[in-house]
Design an enzyme around this catalytic site. Structure first.
Site: not given
Length: 396
Positions: A265, A278, A237
């Protein structure tokens, strides 16, 4: 026969959905008063969940998109699918190690730029390729040390696979299960702290959930313990890594690369960051496996009251006794709950055939098979007991 309406909030693999008997389960996106919700990434935190809801199942491991504690307080189990996507994530971690070690990500960008931007071809392209390749010289994996934080289904597969590639592997998990320990290669050295693991690891990979205790666990202080030129891989995560601290270490040259599955970013444009969109469970096989596991667990709960792999309640599985009526009861985990439940059953003249109760944290769950009919009056009496959250009669 009772029909259970199940609302799907994301596209769920048909390999999983086809396991639901449509004479028993009504499945669709536009379902009023669903008994269950089946989802992947849909965010339930801001959604008003209906009073009809019995369960939520996620076709995936993480449950950050689900208000787990709020649902537990209502007696609603939240199922996930640990291990169903483990091989897909393992392969991505190994790929990430190779991307970082051989600088493949940025080397490919360099080559593409020579043609697409500079317009080189033929001998000019070959000359520039040869001239530029030195800047992407990397290192080989054998002889390096990989630290694996979290030895669940994914961590064990990563550790074993890395060892087969010639790496020395260290593992850290204070809560490793007996099952995982049996599956882990005996040559993986288990260490006693994150600090020890980081100080001895050329590369570190994270396989832990995002909870208060793991948020920002890879921070500036711990990064400083790693050897010069270390690599951090994060396919767990985003929040378990302090990205600002990692970028500072990349800028100083202390870290060689940061490979992750959670673009930001700052990270997406950094020359030493490999940020993937992801992709952890993004294989057809993983999506099928997750859907099958989520559907099977959800169906077993709705039909039989059994709980397997709920993140907010204990596993409670009991074979149904023929000719009996089953009750599923959620309650706060406090003294004399079992005594009050069985007293209510005895007062109603019901003999208990089978009884199982387990607790987890603040809550407990009971399955009980009784000989005879459970009338609505008894259910209301049980619900009136202080600490009872929900009681459900589970039709055969």
């Amino acid at each position: 026969m009772t029909t259970f309406p199940i609302q799907t909030l994301n596209a769920i693999s048909p390999v999983g959905l086809q396991r639901l008997d449509r004479s028993v389960f009504d499945v669709g996106t536009d379902i009023d008063s669903p008994r269950a919700i089946l989802l992947r990434s849909a965010d339930l935190h801001s959604v008003e969940l209906p009073p009809s809801l019995y369960a939520v199942a996620r076709a995936g491991a993480g449950t950050n998109n689900i208000p787990v504690d709020r649902l537990a307080a209502r007696g609603i189990p939240v199922f996930n699918t640990p291990g169903a996507n483990a091989n897909a994530v393992k392969e991505l971690v190994i790929a990430g190690m190779l991307l970082a070690a051989r600088n493949l990500y940025h080397a490919a960008d360099y080559t593409r730029d020579l043609v697409a931007v500079q317009g080189l071809s033929g001998a000019d392209l070959e000359k520039q390729v040869e001239a530029g390749k030195k800047q992407f010289a990397g290192f080989e994996l054998p002889g390096k040390t990989l630290g694996v934080i979290g030895l669940g289904a994914i961590g064990v597969l990563v550790a074993n696979a890395a060892q087969s590639l010639g790496l020395k592997v260290l593992g850290y998990d204070p809560n490793v299960t007996i099952k995982a320990a049996w599956q882990l290669s005996p040559n993986v050295e288990q260490v006693s702290s994150v600090e020890e693991l980081l100080s001895r690891s050329d590369m570190v990979t994270l396989h832990v959930p995002l909870v208060d205790g793991t948020r920002g666990m890879i921070n500036a202080e711990r990064i400083a313990l790693m050897p010069q030129g270390g690599v951090v891989l994060n396919f767990a995560r985003g929040g378990v890594v302090d990205e600002a601290a990692v970028i500072a270490a990349l800028d100083s040259g202390h870290l060689h690369s940061y490979v992750n599955d959670f673009p930001t970013e700052a990270g997406a444009v950094h020359p030493k960051v490999i940020a993937l969109p992801h992709l952890g469970a993004s294989t057809g096989e993983a999506e099928d496996n997750c859907a099958v596991m989520a559907v099977d667990q959800l169906a077993d709960y709705l039909l039989n009251g059994n709980i397997r792999n709920a993140v907010n309640f204990p596993d409670v599985v009991m074979t149904r006794t023929p000719g009996t009526t089953r009750l599923g009861i959620f309650n706060e985990n406090k003294p004399n709950m079992i005594g009050q439940i069985t007293a209510a059953l005895a007062a109603a003249g019901l003999n208990v055939s089978e009884f199982t109760n387990k607790s987890r944290g603040d809550y407990a769950y009971t399955l009980v098979d009784v000989e005879g009919e459970v009338r609505d009056e008894l259910k209301q009496e049980i619900l009136a007991i202080e600490g009872i959250i929900r009681a459900r009669k589970i039709e055969a």
